[in-house]
Design a protein around this motif. Sequence first.
Motif, PDB file in Angstrom:
ATOM      1  N   LEU A   1       0.833  -1.200   0.000  1.00  0.00           N
ATOM      2  CA  LEU A   1       0.000   0.000   0.000  1.00  0.00           C
ATOM      3  C   LEU A   1       0.875   1.262   0.000  1.00  0.00           C
ATOM      4  O   LEU A   1       0.611   2.219  -0.737  1.00  0.00           O
ATOM      5  CB  LEU A   1      -0.916  -0.017   1.226  1.00  0.00           C
ATOM      6  N   ILE A   2       1.934   1.264   0.807  1.00  0.00           N
ATOM      7  CA  ILE A   2       2.857   2.396   0.838  1.00  0.00           C
ATOM      8  C   ILE A   2       3.542   2.553  -0.525  1.00  0.00           C
ATOM      9  O   ILE A   2       3.685   3.671  -1.041  1.00  0.00           O
ATOM     10  CB  ILE A   2       3.896   2.207   1.967  1.00  0.00           C
ATOM     11  N   ALA A   3       3.953   1.432  -1.120  1.00  0.00           N
ATOM     12  CA  ALA A   3       4.571   1.486  -2.447  1.00  0.00           C
ATOM     13  C   ALA A   3       3.598   2.072  -3.464  1.00  0.00           C
ATOM     14  O   ALA A   3       3.980   2.910  -4.300  1.00  0.00           O
ATOM     15  CB  ALA A   3       5.017   0.090  -2.872  1.00  0.00           C
ATOM     16  N   ALA A   4       2.338   1.665  -3.393  1.00  0.00           N
ATOM     17  CA  ALA A   4       1.324   2.156  -4.333  1.00  0.00           C
ATOM     18  C   ALA A   4       1.078   3.651  -4.169  1.00  0.00           C
ATOM     19  O   ALA A   4       0.872   4.376  -5.152  1.00  0.00           O
ATOM     20  CB  ALA A   4       0.020   1.378  -4.134  1.00  0.00           C
ATOM     21  N   LEU A   5       1.110   4.148  -2.926  1.00  0.00           N
ATOM     22  CA  LEU A   5       0.893   5.572  -2.676  1.00  0.00           C
ATOM     23  C   LEU A   5       2.038   6.426  -3.214  1.00  0.00           C
ATOM     24  O   LEU A   5       1.866   7.614  -3.481  1.00  0.00           O
ATOM     25  CB  LEU A   5       0.706   5.820  -1.175  1.00  0.00           C
ATOM     26  N   SER A   6       3.220   5.810  -3.370  1.00  0.00           N
ATOM     27  CA  SER A   6       4.368   6.543  -3.910  1.00  0.00           C
ATOM     28  C   SER A   6       4.521   6.362  -5.420  1.00  0.00           C
ATOM     29  O   SER A   6       5.293   7.070  -6.056  1.00  0.00           O
ATOM     30  CB  SER A   6       5.657   6.090  -3.213  1.00  0.00           C
ATOM     31  N   ALA A   7       3.794   5.415  -5.984  1.00  0.00           N
ATOM     32  CA  ALA A   7       3.999   5.033  -7.384  1.00  0.00           C
ATOM     33  C   ALA A   7       3.292   5.973  -8.353  1.00  0.00           C
ATOM     34  O   ALA A   7       2.378   6.716  -7.988  1.00  0.00           O
ATOM     35  CB  ALA A   7       3.513   3.596  -7.602  1.00  0.00           C
ATOM     36  N   LYS A   8       3.717   5.908  -9.618  1.00  0.00           N
ATOM     37  CA  LYS A   8       3.095   6.692 -10.673  1.00  0.00           C
ATOM     38  C   LYS A   8       1.926   5.910 -11.256  1.00  0.00           C
ATOM     39  O   LYS A   8       2.084   4.776 -11.694  1.00  0.00           O
ATOM     40  CB  LYS A   8       4.129   6.984 -11.765  1.00  0.00           C
ATOM     41  N   GLY A   9       0.731   6.500 -11.215  1.00  0.00           N
ATOM     42  CA  GLY A   9      -0.445   5.831 -11.762  1.00  0.00           C
ATOM     43  C   GLY A   9      -1.350   5.283 -10.685  1.00  0.00           C
ATOM     44  O   GLY A   9      -1.177   5.552  -9.495  1.00  0.00           O
ATOM     45  N   THR A  10      -2.331   4.490 -11.112  1.00  0.00           N
ATOM     46  CA  THR A  10      -3.341   3.940 -10.197  1.00  0.00           C
ATOM     47  C   THR A  10      -3.110   2.447 -10.004  1.00  0.00           C
ATOM     48  O   THR A  10      -3.141   1.678 -10.967  1.00  0.00           O
ATOM     49  CB  THR A  10      -4.763   4.183 -10.732  1.00  0.00           C
ATOM     50  N   SER A  11      -2.869   2.053  -8.763  1.00  0.00           N
ATOM     51  CA  SER A  11      -2.638   0.644  -8.424  1.00  0.00           C
ATOM     52  C   SER A  11      -3.899   0.029  -7.834  1.00  0.00           C
ATOM     53  O   SER A  11      -4.765   0.722  -7.276  1.00  0.00           O
ATOM     54  CB  SER A  11      -1.502   0.520  -7.404  1.00  0.00           C
ATOM     55  N   THR A  12      -3.974  -1.289  -7.929  1.00  0.00           N
ATOM     56  CA  THR A  12      -5.072  -2.060  -7.341  1.00  0.00           C
ATOM     57  C   THR A  12      -4.484  -3.094  -6.397  1.00  0.00           C
ATOM     58  O   THR A  12      -3.562  -3.820  -6.774  1.00  0.00           O
ATOM     59  CB  THR A  12      -5.886  -2.774  -8.442  1.00  0.00           C
ATOM     60  N   ILE A  13      -5.004  -3.145  -5.175  1.00  0.00           N
ATOM     61  CA  ILE A  13      -4.581  -4.157  -4.207  1.00  0.00           C
ATOM     62  C   ILE A  13      -5.798  -4.987  -3.809  1.00  0.00           C
ATOM     63  O   ILE A  13      -6.769  -4.452  -3.273  1.00  0.00           O
ATOM     64  CB  ILE A  13      -3.945  -3.527  -2.949  1.00  0.00           C
ATOM     65  N   HIS A  14      -5.737  -6.285  -4.099  1.00  0.00           N
ATOM     66  CA  HIS A  14      -6.807  -7.211  -3.718  1.00  0.00           C
ATOM     67  C   HIS A  14      -6.502  -7.843  -2.358  1.00  0.00           C
ATOM     68  O   HIS A  14      -5.405  -7.715  -1.831  1.00  0.00           O
ATOM     69  CB  HIS A  14      -6.956  -8.315  -4.776  1.00  0.00           C
ATOM     70  N   ASN A  15      -7.497  -8.543  -1.827  1.00  0.00           N
ATOM     71  CA  ASN A  15      -7.369  -9.263  -0.548  1.00  0.00           C
ATOM     72  C   ASN A  15      -6.996  -8.309   0.592  1.00  0.00           C
ATOM     73  O   ASN A  15      -6.175  -8.621   1.458  1.00  0.00           O
ATOM     74  CB  ASN A  15      -6.325 -10.382  -0.660  1.00  0.00           C
ATOM     75  N   ILE A  16      -7.623  -7.133   0.605  1.00  0.00           N
ATOM     76  CA  ILE A  16      -7.284  -6.126   1.618  1.00  0.00           C
ATOM     77  C   ILE A  16      -7.801  -6.510   3.003  1.00  0.00           C
ATOM     78  O   ILE A  16      -7.483  -5.832   3.989  1.00  0.00           O
ATOM     79  CB  ILE A  16      -7.806  -4.732   1.229  1.00  0.00           C
ATOM     80  N   GLU A  17      -8.555  -7.614   3.093  1.00  0.00           N
ATOM     81  CA  GLU A  17      -8.928  -8.117   4.417  1.00  0.00           C
ATOM     82  C   GLU A  17      -7.686  -8.386   5.257  1.00  0.00           C
ATOM     83  O   GLU A  17      -7.711  -8.263   6.481  1.00  0.00           O
ATOM     84  CB  GLU A  17      -9.771  -9.393   4.283  1.00  0.00           C
ATOM     85  N   GLN A  18      -6.599  -8.759   4.604  1.00  0.00           N
ATOM     86  CA  GLN A  18      -5.342  -8.979   5.329  1.00  0.00           C
ATOM     87  C   GLN A  18      -4.868  -7.685   5.983  1.00  0.00           C
ATOM     88  O   GLN A  18      -4.396  -7.690   7.125  1.00  0.00           O
ATOM     89  CB  GLN A  18      -4.263  -9.507   4.376  1.00  0.00           C
ATOM     90  N   ILE A  19      -4.985  -6.564   5.265  1.00  0.00           N
ATOM     91  CA  ILE A  19      -4.586  -5.270   5.834  1.00  0.00           C
ATOM     92  C   ILE A  19      -5.536  -4.885   6.964  1.00  0.00           C
ATOM     93  O   ILE A  19      -5.102  -4.399   8.021  1.00  0.00           O
ATOM     94  CB  ILE A  19      -4.562  -4.188   4.735  1.00  0.00           C
ATOM     95  N   ASP A  20      -6.834  -5.118   6.764  1.00  0.00           N
ATOM     96  CA  ASP A  20      -7.838  -4.777   7.789  1.00  0.00           C
ATOM     97  C   ASP A  20      -7.636  -5.579   9.074  1.00  0.00           C
ATOM     98  O   ASP A  20      -8.099  -5.164  10.139  1.00  0.00           O
ATOM     99  CB  ASP A  20      -9.255  -5.036   7.258  1.00  0.00           C
ATOM    100  N   ARG A  21      -6.963  -6.720   8.977  1.00  0.00           N
ATOM    101  CA  ARG A  21      -6.698  -7.504  10.187  1.00  0.00           C
ATOM    102  C   ARG A  21      -5.839  -6.736  11.184  1.00  0.00           C
ATOM    103  O   ARG A  21      -5.892  -6.995  12.388  1.00  0.00           O
ATOM    104  CB  ARG A  21      -5.989  -8.821   9.822  1.00  0.00           C
ATOM    105  N   GLY A  22      -5.015  -5.806  10.680  1.00  0.00           N
ATOM    106  CA  GLY A  22      -4.079  -5.137  11.571  1.00  0.00           C
ATOM    107  C   GLY A  22      -4.150  -3.627  11.604  1.00  0.00           C
ATOM    108  O   GLY A  22      -3.502  -3.002  12.446  1.00  0.00           O
TER     109      GLY A  22
END
Length: 435
Positions: free
Chosen positions: A396-417
Amino acid sequence: MGTFKIEGGHQLKGEITPQGAKNEALQVLCAVLLTPEKVTIQNIPDIVDVNKLIGLLENLGVKIQKNGNGTYSFQADEVNLDYLQSEQFKEDGKGLRGSIMIVGPLLARFGKGYIPKPGGDKIGRRRLDTHFDGFIRLGANFRYNREEYFYGVEAEELKGTYMLLDEASVTGTANILMAAVLAKGKTTIYNAACEPYLQQLCKMLNSMGAKIKGVGSNMLIIDGVESLGGCEHRILPDMIEIGSWIGLAAMTKSELTIKNVSWENLGLIPSVFEKLGITLEKRNDDIYIPSHKDGYEIQSYIDGSILTVADAPWPGFTPDLLSIVLTVATQARGSVLIHQKMFESRLFFTDKLIDMGAKIILCDPHRATVIGHDFESQLKATTMTSPDIRAGISLLIAALSAKGTSTIHNIEQIDRGYENIDTRLQAIGAKIVRV
């Protein structure tokens, strides 16, 4: 399966307050089973793993009352032990690694504790031997149903003893400690974990009437007591989330203030990020991070050799932040070797960063060399899937720094913490949408 859409390349600005510590919450919530009296806990994070454990306690018959944002009262005066033999418990317990820590309190107070083989992050083998070896040394009988992956310990009476743990396991130390506080006589736990969250558990238990000495050291001495009473306890801010926000600020060249971080409990975290060239300022109990417009440069050792960042038991550097450090290093000036000693699958997410243009050599399952871009080549957006909590936040941090629009699936893993991470990031200017 949930998804984040992230438009990267934007600078963020403002203040962010860390949630209560996930790893402490899982320990102190299990400790409410040690007493029939009311226990009130503040600063409980609203995240999937913690909410699963609260639900499990409720199914066990613990009376739970929400008193406000992050504050709950628990009273385990009518525990339903039949639930431990139910199919529902076998299903509930499997979904959460922290559920293992109900065994120690149940064994101490009721003479028996059961747990299905717990789930959690897919980051490699995570043994339970330390937990059960400790219970056996205290006098419990152990049994394991291989067909159902179901563990059990039973004892008519626990007796204090001396034990040298085979590893300084945090959850193992917590579990054995919670069993020992009600054991007969004195228990000495050597090679105990001494993380701040375990110190918090010790302080909570002592406020309930336990007699624990050596708090903060690797030798805990516990004089068993007949019973424990109620208490009030406040959970520390989450040091892993604090490290995540430091990494986020650096990668996005953002000016951020992280509020109320409990500096005295951060250990090596600030100094490791400073070795990556990141500027941190201590402002009362806050961390101020200026915008790194000119980037950041990784230090070398005094003989000029490449910096190595490795995990170790506290007061060493926490393994939960190595994924963040690795990601932050992709845009630094210089190179660093990341050595993940504890888990053999935790660095496998680096293939996603390589797809985004990062220069990473995965030497083996435990080591990766990162050659920083110095922001001369911006990471490019991509589509990826979160494999575990810490890799998820790193991507997610990499995507916020990247050029363009990224998609991250299975974000339930992030919501766990991470609690309400999208809305909290939006508040400081992040372009992130939950789909």
